[in-house]
Design a protein around this motif. Structure first.
Motif, PDB file in Angstrom:
ATOM      1  N   ALA A   1       0.353   6.151   3.613  1.00 16.87           N
ATOM      2  CA  ALA A   1       0.847   4.903   4.201  1.00 16.87           C
ATOM      3  C   ALA A   1       2.375   4.878   4.200  1.00 16.87           C
ATOM      4  O   ALA A   1       2.997   4.362   5.134  1.00 16.87           O
ATOM      5  CB  ALA A   1       0.290   3.713   3.420  1.00 16.87           C
ATOM      6  N   GLU A   2       2.978   5.460   3.159  1.00 21.25           N
ATOM      7  CA  GLU A   2       4.444   5.489   3.074  1.00 21.25           C
ATOM      8  C   GLU A   2       5.056   6.380   4.143  1.00 21.25           C
ATOM      9  O   GLU A   2       6.104   6.061   4.695  1.00 21.25           O
ATOM     10  CB  GLU A   2       4.881   6.016   1.697  1.00 21.25           C
ATOM     11  CG  GLU A   2       4.716   5.020   0.586  1.00 21.25           C
ATOM     12  CD  GLU A   2       5.646   3.819   0.728  1.00 21.25           C
ATOM     13  OE1 GLU A   2       6.819   4.004   1.102  1.00 21.25           O
ATOM     14  OE2 GLU A   2       5.179   2.699   0.467  1.00 21.25           O
ATOM     15  N   VAL A   3       4.435   7.515   4.424  1.00 15.11           N
ATOM     16  CA  VAL A   3       5.071   8.487   5.318  1.00 15.11           C
ATOM     17  C   VAL A   3       4.728   8.278   6.799  1.00 15.11           C
ATOM     18  O   VAL A   3       5.397   8.834   7.662  1.00 15.11           O
ATOM     19  CB  VAL A   3       4.747   9.949   4.925  1.00 15.11           C
ATOM     20  CG1 VAL A   3       5.262  10.251   3.522  1.00 15.11           C
ATOM     21  CG2 VAL A   3       3.277  10.288   5.066  1.00 15.11           C
ATOM     22  N   CYS A   4       3.732   7.498   7.084  1.00 13.64           N
ATOM     23  CA  CYS A   4       3.334   7.333   8.489  1.00 13.64           C
ATOM     24  C   CYS A   4       4.466   6.704   9.304  1.00 13.64           C
ATOM     25  O   CYS A   4       4.919   5.602   8.986  1.00 13.64           O
ATOM     26  CB  CYS A   4       2.086   6.459   8.579  1.00 13.64           C
ATOM     27  SG  CYS A   4       1.625   6.143  10.303  1.00 13.64           S
ATOM     28  N   PRO A   5       4.929   7.386  10.348  1.00 13.68           N
ATOM     29  CA  PRO A   5       6.089   6.879  11.086  1.00 13.68           C
ATOM     30  C   PRO A   5       5.807   5.622  11.910  1.00 13.68           C
ATOM     31  O   PRO A   5       6.740   4.916  12.294  1.00 13.68           O
ATOM     32  CB  PRO A   5       6.466   8.050  12.010  1.00 13.68           C
ATOM     33  CG  PRO A   5       5.198   8.814  12.180  1.00 13.68           C
ATOM     34  CD  PRO A   5       4.458   8.677  10.883  1.00 13.68           C
ATOM     35  N   VAL A   6       4.538   5.342  12.180  1.00  9.27           N
ATOM     36  CA  VAL A   6       4.226   4.150  12.988  1.00  9.27           C
ATOM     37  C   VAL A   6       3.458   3.093  12.178  1.00  9.27           C
ATOM     38  O   VAL A   6       2.922   2.140  12.738  1.00  9.27           O
ATOM     39  CB  VAL A   6       3.440   4.529  14.271  1.00  9.27           C
ATOM     40  CG1 VAL A   6       4.283   5.391  15.192  1.00  9.27           C
ATOM     41  CG2 VAL A   6       2.116   5.215  13.939  1.00  9.27           C
ATOM     42  N   LYS A   7       3.428   3.294  10.842  1.00  9.91           N
ATOM     43  CA  LYS A   7       2.770   2.327   9.939  1.00  9.91           C
ATOM     44  C   LYS A   7       1.325   2.050  10.360  1.00  9.91           C
ATOM     45  O   LYS A   7       0.888   0.897  10.416  1.00  9.91           O
ATOM     46  CB  LYS A   7       3.568   1.007   9.872  1.00  9.91           C
ATOM     47  CG  LYS A   7       4.984   1.186   9.376  1.00  9.91           C
ATOM     48  CD  LYS A   7       5.001   1.491   7.898  1.00  9.91           C
ATOM     49  CE  LYS A   7       6.373   1.853   7.402  1.00  9.91           C
ATOM     50  NZ  LYS A   7       6.391   2.820   6.320  1.00  9.91           N
ATOM     51  N   ALA A   8       0.611   3.142  10.628  1.00 13.14           N
ATOM     52  CA  ALA A   8      -0.780   2.996  11.050  1.00 13.14           C
ATOM     53  C   ALA A   8      -1.738   2.923   9.869  1.00 13.14           C
ATOM     54  O   ALA A   8      -2.919   2.665  10.060  1.00 13.14           O
ATOM     55  CB  ALA A   8      -1.168   4.168  11.953  1.00 13.14           C
ATOM     56  N   ILE A   9      -1.223   3.175   8.647  1.00 13.37           N
ATOM     57  CA  ILE A   9      -2.103   3.157   7.475  1.00 13.37           C
ATOM     58  C   ILE A   9      -1.708   2.000   6.572  1.00 13.37           C
ATOM     59  O   ILE A   9      -0.546   1.821   6.232  1.00 13.37           O
ATOM     60  CB  ILE A   9      -2.032   4.486   6.688  1.00 13.37           C
ATOM     61  CG1 ILE A   9      -2.407   5.658   7.603  1.00 13.37           C
ATOM     62  CG2 ILE A   9      -2.965   4.435   5.476  1.00 13.37           C
ATOM     63  CD1 ILE A   9      -2.362   7.020   6.944  1.00 13.37           C
ATOM     64  N   THR A  10      -2.707   1.215   6.207  1.00 12.29           N
ATOM     65  CA  THR A  10      -2.500   0.080   5.311  1.00 12.29           C
ATOM     66  C   THR A  10      -3.337   0.308   4.058  1.00 12.29           C
ATOM     67  O   THR A  10      -4.493   0.710   4.143  1.00 12.29           O
ATOM     68  CB  THR A  10      -2.983  -1.230   5.992  1.00 12.29           C
ATOM     69  OG1 THR A  10      -2.324  -1.349   7.243  1.00 12.29           O
ATOM     70  CG2 THR A  10      -2.680  -2.451   5.144  1.00 12.29           C
ATOM     71  N   MET A  11      -2.719   0.058   2.885  1.00  9.79           N
ATOM     72  CA  MET A  11      -3.450   0.184   1.628  1.00  9.79           C
ATOM     73  C   MET A  11      -4.065  -1.174   1.289  1.00  9.79           C
ATOM     74  O   MET A  11      -3.391  -2.186   1.299  1.00  9.79           O
ATOM     75  CB  MET A  11      -2.502   0.622   0.508  1.00  9.79           C
ATOM     76  CG  MET A  11      -1.843   1.965   0.712  1.00  9.79           C
ATOM     77  SD  MET A  11      -2.987   3.348   0.936  1.00  9.79           S
ATOM     78  CE  MET A  11      -3.756   3.455  -0.696  1.00  9.79           C
TER      79      MET A  11
END
Ligand code: SF4
Ligand code: SF4
Length: 82
Positions: A69-79
């Protein structure tokens, strides 16, 4: 003298299943994911693959560290809490 790194080959089928350690749960927004593979390279458990151009997480191995989630450049992952 410079130190050298090493690439350790990872046999997922022989690895212990670390999914039970998970407290937080990454969720991929498939609408936002651009399939860049950044999260795949950073996941310490080799728990992400790109399938049909989108990130897919194997929850048997994901231990919920949140790096993806931290590295995704488009913030596609949410914890989220599981
Ligand atoms: S939360 Fe951590 S272990 Fe789980 S998929 Fe993301 S980087 Fe990998
Ligand atoms: S880093 Fe983000 S955009 Fe790239 S593959 Fe992973 S979830 Fe998709």
């Amino acid at each position: 003298m410079a130190e050298h790194g090493a690439i350790i080959k990872h046999d997922q089928k022989k690895a212990p299943k670390t999914g039970a350690w998970r407290y937080m749960h990454p969720e991929v927004d498939k609408e936002k994911c651009i399939g860049c593979g950044t999260c795949v390279g950073f996941c310490p458990d080799a728990a992400i693959i790109i399938k049909d151009g989108k990130a897919e997480i194997d929850y048997e191995y994901c231990k919920g560290c949140g790096v993806c989630a931290e590295v995704c450049p488009v913030k596609a992952i949410t914890m989220r809490k599981k």
